[in-house]
Scaffold this motif. Sequence first.
Motif, PDB file in Angstrom:
ATOM      1  N   LEU A  35       0.853  -1.193   0.000  1.00 16.61           N
ATOM      2  CA  LEU A  35       0.000   0.000   0.000  1.00 16.61           C
ATOM      3  C   LEU A  35       0.881   1.232   0.000  1.00 16.61           C
ATOM      4  CD1 LEU A  35      -2.777   1.516   0.507  1.00 16.61           C
ATOM      5  CD2 LEU A  35      -2.276   1.217   2.957  1.00 16.61           C
ATOM      6  N   ARG A  36       0.564   2.200  -0.838  1.00 18.72           N
ATOM      7  CA  ARG A  36       1.216   3.519  -0.840  1.00 18.72           C
ATOM      8  C   ARG A  36       0.142   4.510  -0.435  1.00 18.72           C
ATOM      9  NH1 ARG A  36       5.976   6.224  -1.150  1.00 18.72           N
ATOM     10  NH2 ARG A  36       5.968   8.074  -2.450  1.00 18.72           N
ATOM     11  N   SER A  37       0.398   5.241   0.655  1.00 17.34           N
ATOM     12  CA  SER A  37      -0.642   6.105   1.207  1.00 17.34           C
ATOM     13  C   SER A  37      -0.037   7.303   1.930  1.00 17.34           C
ATOM     14  CB  SER A  37      -1.493   5.300   2.199  1.00 17.34           C
ATOM     15  OG  SER A  37      -2.483   6.097   2.781  1.00 17.34           O
ATOM     16  N   THR A  38      -0.793   8.400   1.958  1.00 16.82           N
ATOM     17  CA  THR A  38      -0.406   9.561   2.763  1.00 16.82           C
ATOM     18  C   THR A  38      -1.016   9.483   4.162  1.00 16.82           C
ATOM     19  OG1 THR A  38      -2.276  10.839   1.934  1.00 16.82           O
ATOM     20  CG2 THR A  38      -0.165  11.084   0.764  1.00 16.82           C
ATOM     21  N   VAL A  39      -1.783   8.452   4.417  1.00 17.64           N
ATOM     22  CA  VAL A  39      -2.416   8.275   5.723  1.00 17.64           C
ATOM     23  C   VAL A  39      -1.386   7.702   6.692  1.00 17.64           C
ATOM     24  CG1 VAL A  39      -4.281   7.107   6.968  1.00 17.64           C
ATOM     25  CG2 VAL A  39      -4.665   7.947   4.634  1.00 17.64           C
ATOM     26  N   ARG A  40      -1.331   8.276   7.875  1.00 17.45           N
ATOM     27  CA  ARG A  40      -0.381   7.817   8.889  1.00 17.45           C
ATOM     28  C   ARG A  40      -0.705   6.389   9.321  1.00 17.45           C
ATOM     29  NH1 ARG A  40      -0.858  13.379  11.546  1.00 17.45           N
ATOM     30  NH2 ARG A  40       0.956  14.433  10.695  1.00 17.45           N
ATOM     31  N   GLN A  41       0.325   5.689   9.792  1.00 19.56           N
ATOM     32  CA  GLN A  41       0.187   4.286  10.144  1.00 19.56           C
ATOM     33  C   GLN A  41      -0.900   4.047  11.185  1.00 19.56           C
ATOM     34  OE1 GLN A  41       3.842   2.367  11.188  1.00 19.56           O
ATOM     35  NE2 GLN A  41       2.899   0.366  11.309  1.00 19.56           N
ATOM     36  N   ALA A  42      -0.996   4.901  12.174  1.00 22.16           N
ATOM     37  CA  ALA A  42      -2.014   4.720  13.209  1.00 22.16           C
ATOM     38  C   ALA A  42      -3.416   4.773  12.601  1.00 22.16           C
ATOM     39  CB  ALA A  42      -1.861   5.785  14.288  1.00 22.16           C
ATOM     40  N   ARG A  43      -3.630   5.660  11.643  1.00 20.90           N
ATOM     41  CA  ARG A  43      -4.936   5.755  10.974  1.00 20.90           C
ATOM     42  C   ARG A  43      -5.178   4.554  10.063  1.00 20.90           C
ATOM     43  NH1 ARG A  43      -8.560   9.185  12.771  1.00 20.90           N
ATOM     44  NH2 ARG A  43      -8.874  10.634  11.087  1.00 20.90           N
ATOM     45  N   VAL A  44      -4.129   4.076   9.395  1.00 18.41           N
ATOM     46  CA  VAL A  44      -4.256   2.872   8.561  1.00 18.41           C
ATOM     47  C   VAL A  44      -4.720   1.725   9.458  1.00 18.41           C
ATOM     48  CG1 VAL A  44      -2.961   1.135   7.245  1.00 18.41           C
ATOM     49  CG2 VAL A  44      -2.565   3.571   6.824  1.00 18.41           C
ATOM     50  N   ARG A  45      -4.087   1.591  10.614  1.00 19.41           N
ATOM     51  CA  ARG A  45      -4.447   0.541  11.566  1.00 19.41           C
ATOM     52  C   ARG A  45      -5.896   0.687  12.020  1.00 19.41           C
ATOM     53  NH1 ARG A  45      -4.719  -0.520  16.904  1.00 19.41           N
ATOM     54  NH2 ARG A  45      -3.856  -2.474  17.647  1.00 19.41           N
ATOM     55  N   GLU A  46      -6.303   1.898  12.363  1.00 19.09           N
ATOM     56  CA  GLU A  46      -7.679   2.143  12.815  1.00 19.09           C
ATOM     57  C   GLU A  46      -8.693   1.753  11.748  1.00 19.09           C
ATOM     58  OE1 GLU A  46      -8.167   6.243  13.789  1.00 19.09           O
ATOM     59  OE2 GLU A  46      -7.050   6.090  15.659  1.00 19.09           O
ATOM     60  N   ARG A  47      -8.428   2.152  10.520  1.00 17.58           N
ATOM     61  CA  ARG A  47      -9.383   1.885   9.441  1.00 17.58           C
ATOM     62  C   ARG A  47      -9.469   0.409   9.109  1.00 17.58           C
ATOM     63  NH1 ARG A  47      -8.197   7.214   5.722  1.00 17.58           N
ATOM     64  NH2 ARG A  47      -8.793   8.712   7.328  1.00 17.58           N
ATOM     65  N   ILE A  48      -8.355  -0.286   9.152  1.00 15.53           N
ATOM     66  CA  ILE A  48      -8.385  -1.731   8.932  1.00 15.53           C
ATOM     67  C   ILE A  48      -9.103  -2.414  10.089  1.00 15.53           C
ATOM     68  CG2 ILE A  48      -6.957  -3.806   8.819  1.00 15.53           C
ATOM     69  CD1 ILE A  48      -4.929  -2.141   7.178  1.00 15.53           C
ATOM     70  N   GLN A  49      -8.814  -1.972  11.301  1.00 16.51           N
ATOM     71  CA  GLN A  49      -9.433  -2.577  12.481  1.00 16.51           C
ATOM     72  C   GLN A  49     -10.961  -2.455  12.426  1.00 16.51           C
ATOM     73  OE1 GLN A  49      -8.346  -0.844  16.283  1.00 16.51           O
ATOM     74  NE2 GLN A  49      -8.761  -2.764  17.320  1.00 16.51           N
ATOM     75  N   ALA A  50     -11.466  -1.334  11.915  1.00 14.09           N
ATOM     76  CA  ALA A  50     -12.910  -1.131  11.835  1.00 14.09           C
ATOM     77  C   ALA A  50     -13.578  -2.159  10.929  1.00 14.09           C
ATOM     78  CB  ALA A  50     -13.215   0.282  11.341  1.00 14.09           C
ATOM     79  N   ALA A  51     -12.845  -2.730   9.978  1.00 14.41           N
ATOM     80  CA  ALA A  51     -13.410  -3.705   9.046  1.00 14.41           C
ATOM     81  C   ALA A  51     -13.173  -5.147   9.485  1.00 14.41           C
ATOM     82  CB  ALA A  51     -12.804  -3.493   7.658  1.00 14.41           C
ATOM     83  N   LEU A  52     -12.384  -5.359  10.529  1.00 12.78           N
ATOM     84  CA  LEU A  52     -12.002  -6.706  10.933  1.00 12.78           C
ATOM     85  C   LEU A  52     -13.020  -7.373  11.831  1.00 12.78           C
ATOM     86  CD1 LEU A  52      -8.222  -6.422  11.856  1.00 12.78           C
ATOM     87  CD2 LEU A  52      -9.234  -7.241   9.733  1.00 12.78           C
ATOM     88  N   GLY A  53     -12.991  -8.698  11.798  1.00 15.06           N
ATOM     89  CA  GLY A  53     -13.697  -9.502  12.774  1.00 15.06           C
ATOM     90  C   GLY A  53     -12.725  -9.913  13.863  1.00 15.06           C
ATOM     91  N   VAL A  54     -13.225 -10.520  14.922  1.00 15.58           N
ATOM     92  CA  VAL A  54     -12.372 -10.870  16.061  1.00 15.58           C
ATOM     93  C   VAL A  54     -11.357 -11.954  15.718  1.00 15.58           C
ATOM     94  CG1 VAL A  54     -13.998 -10.153  17.843  1.00 15.58           C
ATOM     95  CG2 VAL A  54     -14.110 -12.474  16.952  1.00 15.58           C
ATOM     96  N   ALA A  55     -11.622 -12.756  14.705  1.00 14.83           N
ATOM     97  CA  ALA A  55     -10.702 -13.839  14.354  1.00 14.83           C
ATOM     98  C   ALA A  55      -9.668 -13.414  13.309  1.00 14.83           C
ATOM     99  CB  ALA A  55     -11.495 -15.041  13.847  1.00 14.83           C
ATOM    100  N   ASP A  56      -9.792 -12.224  12.756  1.00 13.76           N
ATOM    101  CA  ASP A  56      -8.858 -11.745  11.736  1.00 13.76           C
ATOM    102  C   ASP A  56      -7.582 -11.238  12.394  1.00 13.76           C
ATOM    103  OD1 ASP A  56     -10.763 -12.217   9.741  1.00 13.76           O
ATOM    104  OD2 ASP A  56     -11.632 -10.231   9.998  1.00 13.76           O
TER     105      ASP A  56
END
Length: 175
Positions: free
Chosen positions: A120-141
């Motif tokens: 991924l190439r992004s201007t979004v900071r790592q903490a925000r990347v983590r937050e956005r991915i986490q919002a889409a995850l299930g507990v087993a992911d």
Amino acid sequence: MDSSTLDLSKVDPPQWRVLVHGSVYGPYTRGQMQAFIRERRIVEETKVACGDGGAFVLAREHEDLATAFAGLRATTSEAESEPSNYLIIARLASTGEMQMMSVLNRLGKFAEVMPGVWALRSTVRQARVRERIQAALGVADQVMIANATSGRLAWLNLGPEADVHIRNVWDAKIA
């Protein structure tokens, strides 16, 4: 212990617990909790408890953590950063691959380099990347996010043992 030795367990005792998807983690010290907030592993809506038998409430409601969140908000309000290259490795048990790709598409340009691995190439900071991915995850992911530009690492749902092992290895001195 020598009477002149400072006992850090009395200065910052491990008394904090964190509730994530029905599992309780801890105890952690206040210093560890503040580090988790900076890393965005604990957000204002995370349920935390202080002391044995304390009730779990939103992290933002604890006075001891409020200053860490205030400092984080001030940092977060700055403009997005220069572009970074990320390597995202995921074992998706409950979240569909299409959901992950949808999140990555909103974050920047990406390519799946092999099953479960994205660049991924992004201007979004790592903490925000983590937050956005986490919002889409299930507990087993399970996900690891390596910022290839800065050398920083973030992860989600790997459990406390993996957390300890990763921290011991990632910035370890090599003899």
